[in-house]
Scaffold this active site. Structure first.
Site, PDB file in Angstrom:
ATOM      1  N   ARG A 108      32.346  32.050  48.489  1.00 54.76           N
ATOM      2  CA  ARG A 108      33.303  33.098  48.097  1.00 54.76           C
ATOM      3  C   ARG A 108      33.438  34.037  49.268  1.00 54.76           C
ATOM      4  NH1 ARG A 108      34.025  36.675  42.652  1.00 54.76           N
ATOM      5  NH2 ARG A 108      34.809  34.652  42.037  1.00 54.76           N
ATOM      6  N   HIS A 135      42.053  30.796  43.970  1.00 53.26           N
ATOM      7  CA  HIS A 135      40.856  30.782  43.117  1.00 53.26           C
ATOM      8  C   HIS A 135      40.925  29.539  42.218  1.00 53.26           C
ATOM      9  CE1 HIS A 135      37.337  32.060  41.172  1.00 53.26           C
ATOM     10  NE2 HIS A 135      37.785  33.029  40.412  1.00 53.26           N
ATOM     11  N   GLN A 138      38.813  28.791  38.856  1.00 49.91           N
ATOM     12  CA  GLN A 138      39.225  29.540  37.663  1.00 49.91           C
ATOM     13  C   GLN A 138      40.288  28.775  36.873  1.00 49.91           C
ATOM     14  OE1 GLN A 138      38.176  32.814  36.493  1.00 49.91           O
ATOM     15  NE2 GLN A 138      39.353  32.143  34.721  1.00 49.91           N
ATOM     16  N   ASP A 226      46.355  39.704  36.064  1.00 44.16           N
ATOM     17  CA  ASP A 226      45.110  39.900  36.821  1.00 44.16           C
ATOM     18  C   ASP A 226      45.132  41.328  37.362  1.00 44.16           C
ATOM     19  OD1 ASP A 226      42.711  39.421  38.157  1.00 44.16           O
ATOM     20  OD2 ASP A 226      43.618  38.251  39.774  1.00 44.16           O
ATOM     21  N   CYS A 265      41.578  36.246  34.148  1.00 51.03           N
ATOM     22  CA  CYS A 265      40.353  35.656  34.701  1.00 51.03           C
ATOM     23  C   CYS A 265      39.166  36.606  34.588  1.00 51.03           C
ATOM     24  CB  CYS A 265      40.580  35.243  36.155  1.00 51.03           C
ATOM     25  SG  CYS A 265      40.935  36.632  37.263  1.00 51.03           S
ATOM     26  N   ARG A 293      34.454  28.779  32.081  1.00 46.04           N
ATOM     27  CA  ARG A 293      34.042  28.648  33.487  1.00 46.04           C
ATOM     28  C   ARG A 293      32.824  27.739  33.567  1.00 46.04           C
ATOM     29  NH1 ARG A 293      35.559  32.227  37.315  1.00 46.04           N
ATOM     30  NH2 ARG A 293      35.002  30.453  38.624  1.00 46.04           N
TER      31      ARG A 293
HETATM   32  N1  NVA Z   1      42.334  38.591  42.010  1.00 43.29           N
HETATM   33  C1  NVA Z   1      40.963  38.957  41.772  1.00 43.29           C
HETATM   34  C2  NVA Z   1      40.257  37.870  41.034  1.00 43.29           C
HETATM   35  C3  NVA Z   1      38.832  38.170  40.670  1.00 43.29           C
HETATM   36  C4  NVA Z   1      38.139  37.039  39.998  1.00 43.29           C
HETATM   37  C5  NVA Z   1      40.275  39.257  43.083  1.00 43.29           C
HETATM   38  O1  NVA Z   1      40.463  38.479  44.035  1.00 43.29           O
HETATM   39  O2  NVA Z   1      39.562  40.252  43.172  1.00 43.29           O
HETATM   40  N1   CP Z   2      36.901  35.371  37.188  1.00 43.83           N
HETATM   41  C1   CP Z   2      35.973  35.450  38.162  1.00 43.83           C
HETATM   42  O1   CP Z   2      35.986  34.709  39.135  1.00 43.83           O
HETATM   43  O2   CP Z   2      35.030  36.393  37.933  1.00 43.83           O
HETATM   44  P1   CP Z   2      33.863  36.827  38.929  1.00 43.83           P
HETATM   45  O3   CP Z   2      34.491  37.603  40.036  1.00 43.83           O
HETATM   46  O4   CP Z   2      32.948  37.656  38.070  1.00 43.83           O
HETATM   47  O5   CP Z   2      33.178  35.581  39.455  1.00 43.83           O
END
Ligand code: NVA
Ligand code: CP
Length: 318
Positions: A108, A135, A138, A226, A265, A293
């Site tokens: 990540r 992502h 997800q 989101d 998500c 998930r």
């Molecule tokens: N769009 C959000 C998703 C978090 C799971 C981010 O990238 O922070």
């Molecule tokens: N939806 C998601 O990826 O959540 P986290 O950021 O908690 O992993």
């Protein structure tokens, strides 16, 4: 065999994505209600997954950890603080070293170039655990969730309302792979990369850029949003002025199909992109989505680590 990287939805064909979800669903039902790994159903015994998390995570990290444990494997969580990456060792050398210890890696990061460098120098599979761009893990859970509640997603309308961010991109890539129509409502300044829309359309996907949120949700069986400020964005950014017309509230849900689902998500910013009345209301399946998930990761890990007979991992408790 070449490592089975999971980097973008577009990299996998529809049959493979479908097979991952089918294995996920079979393991979910086989392990329903069980808190411990099944014996002898430990198909990933001896396998070790590394989780390199440069950004915070609750669901992705915990679901990968629990999925590995419940399939008999193990996990090592690597934060930049704990490794020499934090002191400047190159991603290439890190990839070469970790490939000698681990069986697969989840990364990540905000930095898509870092993910590409990890892939370029890894001899083990690499999974995209979220970047600023996408992502994809997800989406596996999201499709599983929709289909559990409403049956096949092919031919249905999904509406995306809000920022054209990493989740929006992965929904766009999913549209041609899973055969649904995606209606997009985003402010022009935050629209997704037109190239990904072009790609999806060239793949036969139906992507409709709507004029506003009400237009986007018309006929939608699923409304998705989101956060307005993603982890890769300036945390001080105040996008309320341009994004508030895209807030998912009960009035907007009333314009969607009568049995429309609401998905997110998570983490959610209640009162910003979604109201409490929606996220806690009859449309919402966000906690099923979060639970899925875990199940989706199992299908994915089966594909990534399971070799030629990976789909038989779905039989573990049969
Ligand atoms: N769009 C959000 C998703 C978090 C799971 C981010 O990238 O922070
Ligand atoms: N939806 C998601 O990826 O959540 P986290 O950021 O908690 O992993």
């Amino acid at each position: 065999m070449a490592p089975r990287h999971f980097l973008e939805l577009r990299d996998l064909d529809a049959a493979t994505l479908r097979a991952i979800l089918a294995v996920a669903a079979r393991i979910k039902h086989a392990q329903a209600g069980r808190r411990r790994p099944l014996h002898p159903g430990r198909p990933l015994a001896g396998r070790v997954l590394g989780l390199m998390m440069e950004k915070p995570s609750t669901r992705t990290r915990v679901s990968f950890e629990v999925a590995m444990l419940q399939l008999g494997g193990e996990v090592i969580v690597l934060s930049p603080r704990d490794t020499q990456l934090g002191r400047g060792e190159s991603i290439a050398d890190t990839a070469r070293v970790l490939s000698r210890f681990l069986d697969a890696l989840v990364l990540r990061t905000d930095d898509t170039a870092k993910l590409a460098a990890l892939v370029a120098h890894s001899s083990i599979p690499v999974i995209n655990g979220l970047t600023a761009r996408s992502h994809p893990t997800q989406i596996l859970a999201d499709i599983l969730t929709f289909e559990e509640h409403r049956g096949p997603i092919a031919g249905q309308i999904v509406a995306w309302c809000g920022d054209g961010n990493n989740m929006a991109r992965s929904w766009i890539e999913a549209a041609p792979r899973f055969g649904f129509t995606l209606n997009l409502a985003t402010p022009a300044a935050l629209a997704p990369d037109p190239a990904v829309i072009d790609w999806a359309r060239a793949q036969g996907g139906s992507i409709i850029v709507a004029g506003n949120a009400r237009e986007a949700v018309r006929g939608a069986r699923c409304v998705v949003t989101d956060t307005w400020v993603s982890m890769s964005d300036d945390p001080a950014a105040d996008r309320g002025a341009i994004l508030s017309p895209y807030r998912v509230d009960a009035g907007l849900m009333a314009q969607a199909a009568a049995d429309a689902l609401f998905m997110h998500c998570l983490p959610a910013h209640r009162g910003e992109e979604v109201t409490d009345a929606v996220i806690d209301g009859p449309w919402s399946v966000v906690f099923d989505e979060a639970e899925n998930r875990l199940h989706a990761q199992k299908g994915l890990l089966a594909w990534v680590l399971g070799g030629d007979d990976w789909t038989t991992i779905g039989d573990i408790a049969a």
